[in-house]
Design a protein around this motif. Structure first.
Motif, PDB file in Angstrom:
ATOM      1  N   HIS A  20       1.230  -1.416   0.465  1.00  0.00           N
ATOM      2  CA  HIS A  20      -0.129  -0.036  -0.043  1.00  0.00           C
ATOM      3  C   HIS A  20       0.852   1.012   0.058  1.00  0.00           C
ATOM      4  N   SER A 184      -9.565   8.149   6.005  1.00  0.00           N
ATOM      5  CA  SER A 184     -10.098   7.653   7.062  1.00  0.00           C
ATOM      6  C   SER A 184     -11.667   6.914   6.873  1.00  0.00           C
ATOM      7  N   GLN A 185     -12.157   7.692   6.360  1.00  0.00           N
ATOM      8  CA  GLN A 185     -13.878   7.582   6.064  1.00  0.00           C
ATOM      9  C   GLN A 185     -13.908   6.643   5.018  1.00  0.00           C
ATOM     10  N   VAL A 186     -13.641   6.649   3.619  1.00  0.00           N
ATOM     11  CA  VAL A 186     -13.474   5.564   2.182  1.00  0.00           C
ATOM     12  C   VAL A 186     -12.656   4.775   2.045  1.00  0.00           C
ATOM     13  N   LEU A 187     -11.499   5.092   3.044  1.00  0.00           N
ATOM     14  CA  LEU A 187     -10.917   3.398   2.623  1.00  0.00           C
ATOM     15  C   LEU A 187     -10.598   2.604   3.743  1.00  0.00           C
ATOM     16  N   PRO A 188     -10.823   0.992   3.579  1.00  0.00           N
ATOM     17  CA  PRO A 188     -11.108   0.228   4.561  1.00  0.00           C
ATOM     18  C   PRO A 188      -9.779   0.138   5.399  1.00  0.00           C
ATOM     19  N   LEU A 189      -9.362   0.212   6.754  1.00  0.00           N
ATOM     20  CA  LEU A 189      -8.321   0.178   6.820  1.00  0.00           C
ATOM     21  C   LEU A 189      -6.945  -0.863   6.477  1.00  0.00           C
ATOM     22  N   GLN A 190      -7.443  -1.843   5.880  1.00  0.00           N
ATOM     23  CA  GLN A 190      -6.731  -2.668   5.698  1.00  0.00           C
ATOM     24  C   GLN A 190      -5.477  -2.083   4.064  1.00  0.00           C
ATOM     25  N   SER A 191      -7.005  -1.380   3.866  1.00  0.00           N
ATOM     26  CA  SER A 191      -6.007  -0.657   2.374  1.00  0.00           C
ATOM     27  C   SER A 191      -4.943   0.785   2.475  1.00  0.00           C
ATOM     28  N   ARG A 192      -5.042   1.113   3.861  1.00  0.00           N
ATOM     29  CA  ARG A 192      -4.861   1.787   3.469  1.00  0.00           C
ATOM     30  C   ARG A 192      -2.712   2.202   3.803  1.00  0.00           C
TER      31      ARG A 192
END
Length: 285
Positions: A20, A184-192
């Motif tokens: 990422h 932080s609202q639109v990206l899943p945690l695992q995709s950040r």
């Protein structure tokens, strides 16, 4: 104690975070290269002072488009720029060709915790605007392996935004607060993308217990800038690029507003802007 911030479950988790982080800079290498500040001469002066001579090998890790590698062209016997992002590395290679292919400079793919160099090969290792994208303790362990005794590691970064006009700086910070909030609202945690705080770099060096001396040094560097470049400096930040790639409407609108404000303040003039740097360095035991 800072150890709890950097626990990993294993190689798979680290590899995913690295992926990422690397992908974050795909697609805008030319924009980055044209608008980011050149690495200042103070970097070479400071590090060669600590090294006490001309280094035989400088390894520039996370070198991007090579902005921080080329400053060593006449200051080191050999330079290796290490960059995992293909777009960035290809542009660095193009700049190398434009410079008549200096044989003592090369750009290679690699990760900070797996440099693929022999033990005690390097005199100086640098990370320009990049150490916060690297898992610090595994990276420092690898750097200490590759550095010769009394070799120098230095991570140096700009403070954002560059000093120019307080109204623009306030707007820059407002824009990036919005970017962080919306991502932080639109990206899943695992995709950040995973990054580590720059203000902990010195603590990380000290905590590793791999360096006999560590220090933070601050300095600055003036450059000329027009409105297009100042707006593009903001645009060259990975978070804003991610928001625009995802077509987040609020981020698109906020950047358009910022760009218009920059044009209004610059009013067609060229201004001097100040890049403030913080270097955290360690001397290998």
């Amino acid at each position: 104690m800072i150890q709890y911030l950097y626990n990993w479950t294993g190689e798979k988790e680290m590899a995913e975070a690295n992926r990422h982080n690397i992908e974050r800079f795909t697609g805008f290498s030319a924009l980055y290269d044209q608008n980011r500040p050149s690495a200042p001469k103070e970097v070479v002066k400071i590090l060669t002072h600590y090294f006490e001579g001309k280094p035989k090998l400088v390894v520039d890790v996370g070198c991007g488009t090579g902005l921080s590698s080329f400053i060593w062209l006449h200051e080191a016997e050999r330079i290796i720029g290490v960059e995992p992002n293909d777009d960035m590395r290809q542009l660095a290679h193009s700049r190398w060709e434009e410079a008549q292919k200096p044989v003592h400079l090369q750009f290679v793919a690699g990760l900070s915790h797996k440099l693929g160099l022999t033990d005690e090969a390097a005199d100086i290792i640098t990370c320009s605007q990049s150490f916060h994208w690297m898992e610090p303790q595994s990276t420092l362990k690898e750097f200490a392996r590759v550095l010769r005794p009394n070799g120098v590691f230095a991570a140096y970064d700009c403070d954002w935004p560059p000093t120019c006009d307080w109204r623009l700086e306030k707007h820059f910070l407002k824009l990036y607060s919005l970017v962080e909030q919306r991502l932080s609202q639109v990206l899943p945690l695992q995709s950040r993308a995973q990054k580590w705080p720059k203000d902990k770099h010195l603590e990380q060096i000290e905590y590793s217990n791999l360096f006999s001396f560590a220090k933070e040094i601050v300095f600055h560097h003036w450059e000329q800038c027009d409105a297009e470049r100042y707006a593009n400096i903001a645009l060259s930040q990975g978070g804003l690029q991610t928001g625009l790639k995802l077509r987040v409407h609020e981020i698109e609108e906020a950047f358009a507003e910022f760009r218009n404000h920059v044009k209004e303040v610059f009013a067609g003039e060229i201004k001097e802007i100040l890049f403030s740097y913080r270097m955290r360095l360690g001397i290998k035991k």
